[in-house]
Design a protein around this motif. Structure first.
Motif, PDB file in Angstrom:
ATOM      1  N   ILE A 158       7.499  12.866  18.903  1.00  0.00           N
ATOM      2  CA  ILE A 158       8.369  11.928  19.103  1.00  0.00           C
ATOM      3  C   ILE A 158       7.687  10.735  18.260  1.00  0.00           C
ATOM      4  N   GLN A 159       6.349  10.591  18.331  1.00  0.00           N
ATOM      5  CA  GLN A 159       5.751   9.661  17.615  1.00  0.00           C
ATOM      6  C   GLN A 159       6.053   9.572  16.170  1.00  0.00           C
ATOM      7  N   GLN A 160       5.868  10.886  15.475  1.00  0.00           N
ATOM      8  CA  GLN A 160       6.176  11.223  14.158  1.00  0.00           C
ATOM      9  C   GLN A 160       7.619  10.747  13.793  1.00  0.00           C
ATOM     10  N   LEU A 161       8.502  11.201  14.768  1.00  0.00           N
ATOM     11  CA  LEU A 161       9.985  10.788  14.363  1.00  0.00           C
ATOM     12  C   LEU A 161      10.304   9.319  14.514  1.00  0.00           C
ATOM     13  N   LYS A 162       9.556   8.489  15.493  1.00  0.00           N
ATOM     14  CA  LYS A 162       9.646   7.146  15.468  1.00  0.00           C
ATOM     15  C   LYS A 162       9.179   6.373  14.283  1.00  0.00           C
ATOM     16  N   GLN A 163       7.973   7.192  13.771  1.00  0.00           N
ATOM     17  CA  GLN A 163       7.598   6.336  12.313  1.00  0.00           C
ATOM     18  C   GLN A 163       8.552   6.696  11.161  1.00  0.00           C
ATOM     19  N   GLU A 164       8.953   7.679  11.126  1.00  0.00           N
ATOM     20  CA  GLU A 164      10.024   8.056  10.074  1.00  0.00           C
ATOM     21  C   GLU A 164      11.221   7.187  10.177  1.00  0.00           C
ATOM     22  N   LEU A 165      11.673   7.121  11.465  1.00  0.00           N
ATOM     23  CA  LEU A 165      12.797   6.030  11.770  1.00  0.00           C
ATOM     24  C   LEU A 165      12.600   4.502  11.242  1.00  0.00           C
ATOM     25  N   ASN A 216      16.905  -2.112   5.069  1.00  0.00           N
ATOM     26  CA  ASN A 216      16.713  -3.574   5.301  1.00  0.00           C
ATOM     27  C   ASN A 216      17.365  -3.975   6.532  1.00  0.00           C
ATOM     28  N   ARG A 217      16.590  -3.042   7.770  1.00  0.00           N
ATOM     29  CA  ARG A 217      17.235  -3.073   9.080  1.00  0.00           C
ATOM     30  C   ARG A 217      16.018  -3.370   9.851  1.00  0.00           C
ATOM     31  N   ALA A 218      15.235  -4.577   9.791  1.00  0.00           N
ATOM     32  CA  ALA A 218      14.200  -4.690  10.255  1.00  0.00           C
ATOM     33  C   ALA A 218      14.182  -5.199  11.801  1.00  0.00           C
ATOM     34  N   GLY A 219      13.417  -4.981  12.524  1.00  0.00           N
ATOM     35  CA  GLY A 219      13.414  -5.462  14.129  1.00  0.00           C
ATOM     36  C   GLY A 219      14.240  -4.698  14.846  1.00  0.00           C
ATOM     37  N   VAL A 220      14.585  -3.320  14.571  1.00  0.00           N
ATOM     38  CA  VAL A 220      15.196  -2.281  15.306  1.00  0.00           C
ATOM     39  C   VAL A 220      14.251  -1.517  16.207  1.00  0.00           C
ATOM     40  N   SER A 221      14.391  -1.535  17.636  1.00  0.00           N
ATOM     41  CA  SER A 221      13.410  -0.833  18.381  1.00  0.00           C
ATOM     42  C   SER A 221      14.067   0.214  19.234  1.00  0.00           C
ATOM     43  N   TYR A 222      13.411   1.228  19.371  1.00  0.00           N
ATOM     44  CA  TYR A 222      13.735   2.498  19.823  1.00  0.00           C
ATOM     45  C   TYR A 222      13.148   3.087  21.176  1.00  0.00           C
ATOM     46  N   GLU A 223      12.641   1.952  21.711  1.00  0.00           N
ATOM     47  CA  GLU A 223      11.856   2.195  22.881  1.00  0.00           C
ATOM     48  C   GLU A 223      13.100   1.672  24.223  1.00  0.00           C
ATOM     49  N   LYS A 224      12.536   1.963  25.458  1.00  0.00           N
ATOM     50  CA  LYS A 224      13.332   1.864  26.324  1.00  0.00           C
ATOM     51  C   LYS A 224      13.807   0.639  26.412  1.00  0.00           C
ATOM     52  N   LEU A 225      15.172   0.280  26.849  1.00  0.00           N
ATOM     53  CA  LEU A 225      15.770  -1.239  26.784  1.00  0.00           C
ATOM     54  C   LEU A 225      14.988  -1.884  28.117  1.00  0.00           C
ATOM     55  N   SER A 226      14.634  -2.893  28.061  1.00  0.00           N
ATOM     56  CA  SER A 226      14.178  -3.891  28.813  1.00  0.00           C
ATOM     57  C   SER A 226      15.232  -4.482  29.818  1.00  0.00           C
ATOM     58  N   GLN A 241      12.706   4.616   7.568  1.00  0.00           N
ATOM     59  CA  GLN A 241      14.205   4.652   7.055  1.00  0.00           C
ATOM     60  C   GLN A 241      14.865   3.187   7.155  1.00  0.00           C
ATOM     61  N   ASP A 242      14.560   2.469   8.387  1.00  0.00           N
ATOM     62  CA  ASP A 242      15.339   1.203   8.664  1.00  0.00           C
ATOM     63  C   ASP A 242      14.406   0.176   7.787  1.00  0.00           C
ATOM     64  N   THR A 243      13.121   0.093   7.183  1.00  0.00           N
ATOM     65  CA  THR A 243      12.791  -0.465   6.376  1.00  0.00           C
ATOM     66  C   THR A 243      13.300  -0.445   5.106  1.00  0.00           C
ATOM     67  N   LEU A 244      13.691   0.605   4.769  1.00  0.00           N
ATOM     68  CA  LEU A 244      14.355   0.947   3.358  1.00  0.00           C
ATOM     69  C   LEU A 244      15.714   0.329   3.564  1.00  0.00           C
TER      70      LEU A 244
END
Length: 711
Positions: free
Chosen positions: A366-373, A381-391, A376-379
């Motif tokens: 899961i940690q590796q997949l988050k790093q890959e996402l 131009n989707r900065a600030g996207v979080s994949y953690e559980k919603l607060s 991909q978001d950086t490439l």
């Protein structure tokens, strides 16, 4: 020997003797075929057409073989396969004194006379040392079956992984195997520790003496090696387990030859009975047309369920006594071996997943997949996207967006990840459930809602403000002397429009509703209750009948068991085919028991059908009761609690007006009237006519006033 095949391997071993009957027992040069010749009865005047010669083809003949040769042929491959994750079983079968215990355990006089168990332990620990790529965990258990009682031969040793005390029972595992609940497991780390446990168990075994054997085993024993293998690579979460069962069966005995009496005779009865049940299970397994195999007839067959036609590599050693005096027992043993050879097993590797290592591996993935996402978001131009559980704040924001979207103030909801999509649908579901709760059914005993807004309006209005007013007309609360109160029996649904009129109690209204408008629902409910009572009485009657039949079955079964035990203790008659001949009383009990069981099955099937009908009738009665209460609540609210103005507004909605709670309906209408009043005031100010005042109708509780001026 290919242990992964589906056929049980069978070997025959002859006990060395100086009086070997060479003219009766013949071993062919292929070392797989045994021919047995039996002399016919030569009495004068008697014709004997019985078979006198038999031929048995097995997997191997071990005649005059050493202990080492026996181990190499029988156990070597099975032990190696157990280290790879395959279950294995090696059992010795034969008459008493034929050398079964010597084959499986060996003798202590010389090192070369060691049996299969000591040699298997030596090979297991030798292989564990050589296989450095895996870690092994070994445990031992030693089970004894004496007179149909399970005993733990290692219970006196401390350090076991099972709690002490309590009877041992054979239970089925969720995966389909069997285990002995309460049997102690002892971890071993060396060959010396394992041999000490073996010797301790041998000292606790029950042995006896009779004419054929001075040290006769009076019980069946199962020595089990539990093996668990794990890879030393941490990334591999799988591990394999296996069980290696080494079984020493007690020998079959003929009381006419052993001369046993007393306790030894009683032990022989239990031994012969369990071996008969074992042979019945083998015959059922060998016949592929049989769907049921009687494993539960004895503790021995139940404990060896996996070894007999299950997930196991099974090998049988048939020990025979090669003397002419024991030729009948030799034939019986070879027949059992031939049937055992027809049994097929399904061995497979017992792989398991380690939960802790699996969780660790999944977290890393899961940690590796988050790093890959993130890359991909950086490439993209989707900065600030979080994949953690919603607060909590993010959940509140999503709910706000959903509400604005439904209200029409928001055109679209911004979605940036999958978790937000799930939360959006969850919020939609909550809103739908909240709307459905507005039409929730109320019970008959709920209190009448207090009309606080109506009471406040009555306090503000002048008494008797009904009729003509100066400059127009007025509608208000009439004086008590001028008020007309409609009765439920005569109004038949007419609304109580005057706020001062007191609605009838719900109990009175409910009786009136059931007599007129709800009469059809009442009739259906009464009919369903009658059917339910009838089916319930029938169910109770069937239950009593089944219980009585079960008691009769238990009574007849107990009598039949008593007769069988008496017959076996006194000896039994057999037919020419070797089948036991039943006495008249026992035959009558058998037929009666069979008839009772048939009746029990038929009654049980009828009981299941009747029980289903009772449940269905209960469901119908509950539905009718809910429908009756719902219709009454709606009728009562529309007839006595809600004014016409409220009903006219609520009829435009999707929910029936009577199903909306009274307080919520009045609050909704008050808000609507206030909004209309504000709109009319704005119109009056725009006209700039201070001498003329036009006020919109205002709903307050059950009163409404309207004043008008001439232009």
């Amino acid at each position: 020997m290919n242990v992964n095949s589906n056929e049980v391997k069978v070997y025959v071993r002859t006990r060395p003797t100086a009086c070997f009957a060479q003219d009766l027992i013949e071993y062919l040069p292929d070392k797989q075929t045994v021919n047995v010749h039996q002399r016919r009865c030569s009495r004068r005047g008697v014709v004997n057409n019985q078979t006198s010669s038999w031929s048995f083809r097995l997997n191997g003949v071990l005649h005059s073989a050493s202990q080492e040769e026996v181990y190499e042929h029988v156990a070597h491959t099975v032990v190696l396969s157990a280290l790879q994750g395959y279950n294995g079983t090696i059992m010795c079968f034969g008459q008493t004194g034929a050398g079964k215990t010597y084959t499986i355990t060996g003798a202590t006089e010389a090192y070369r006379q060691r049996g299969i168990i000591p040699r298997a332990l030596q090979e297991v620990f030798r292989e564990v040392e050589h296989r450095v790529g895996h870690t092994f965990s070994l445990h031992l258990s030693y089970l004894e079956i004496y007179n149909e009682t399970l005993l733990d031969l290692l219970a006196s040793i401390k350090g076991s992984q099972e709690p002490q005390g309590g009877p041992l029972t054979v239970v089925e595992e969720p995966g389909g195997g069997v285990l002995v609940k309460g049997l102690s497991l002892h971890p071993v780390h060396s060959e010396e520790e394992a041999l000490n446990l073996l010797f301790e168990g041998e000292m606790n075994r029950i042995i006896g003496e009779h004419a054929l054997n001075k040290n006769s085993s009076r019980s069946h024993c199962i020595f089990t090696i539990h093996i668990e293998s794990r890879s030393r690579t941490l990334s591999n979460a799988t591990y394999v387990t296996s069980k290696l069962n080494l079984v020493d069966l007690a020998g079959s005995e003929r009381l006419s030859k052993t001369g046993s009496e007393g306790q030894v005779q009683r032990e022989a009865m239990y031994i012969n009975r369990s071996l008969s049940f074992l042979e019945q299970a083998i015959m059922a397994l060998a016949d592929r047309r049989r769907e049921h195999v009687p494993f539960r007839q004895s503790k021995l067959t139940h404990a060896l369920r996996d070894s007999l036609g299950g997930n196991c590599n099974t090998v049988l050693v048939a020990n025979i006594y090669g003397e002419a005096a024991h030729i009948e027992e030799t034939l019986s043993t070879l027949r059992f071996a031939a049937r055992m050879k027809c049994v097929r097993t399904e061995p497979s590797v017992n792989e398991h997943m380690d939960p802790a290592l699996q969780v660790h591996r999944l977290k890393k993935e899961i940690q590796q997949l988050k790093q890959e996402l993130s890359i991909q978001d950086t490439l993209a131009n989707r900065a600030g996207v979080s994949y953690e559980k919603l607060s909590e704040s993010q959940v509140a924001e999503v709910r706000s967006q959903v509400q604005r979207y439904l209200a029409g103030t928001l055109d679209e909801i911004t979605i940036v990840n999958a978790r937000q999509i799930q939360e959006v649908f969850a919020q939609f579901k909550k809103i739908v459930q909240e709307q459905e709760q507005l039409g929730q059914k109320h019970t008959l005993v709920e209190k009448v809602h207090s009309m606080s807004s109506s009471s406040a309006a009555k306090a503000r209005e002048p008494e008797g403000a009904v009729g003509e007013l100066e400059g127009g007309f007025g509608l208000g609360v009439a004086a008590p002397s001028q008020r007309h109160t409609p009765s439920p029996s005569r109004s038949k649904g007419k609304k109580a429009k005057d706020s001062s009129s007191t609605p009838p109690s719900k109990m009175e209204a409910f009786e009136h509703f059931k007599a007129e408008r709800g009469s059809e629902l009442k009739r259906i409910l009464k009919a369903n209750k009658a059917v339910l009572l009838e089916r319930s009485a029938q169910l109770h009657k069937l239950t009593d009948a089944i219980n009585a039949t079960k008691r009769d079955i238990d009574k007849v079964g107990s009598e039949l068991e008593h007769l069988r035990a008496k017959r076996q203790s006194q000896g039994q008659f057999v037919s020419a085919e070797g089948e036991p001949v039943l006495e008249e009383a026992e035959l009558a009990l058998v037929l009666s028991l069979r008839e009772m069981k048939d009746n029990y099955r038929q009654a049980h099937d009828e009981l299941l059908a009747t029980r289903a009908e009772v449940r269905y009738c209960q469901h119908l009665v509950a539905q009718c009761r809910v429908r009756l209460l719902t219709e009454f609540e709606s009728w009562y609210n529309e007839s006595f609690l809600l004014p016409d103005e409220v009903l006219s507004i609520l009829r435009e909605g999707p929910i029936r007006p009577g199903l909306v709670p009274v307080d919520k309906a009045l609050a909704l209408v008050s808000k609507t009237a206030t909004r209309i009043s504000q709109q009319d005031n704005k119109k009056v100010r725009r006209r700039s006519t201070p001498t003329c005042c036009l006020t919109a109708p205002v709903l307050c509780g059950f009163t409404m006033h309207r004043t008008g001026h001439s232009r």
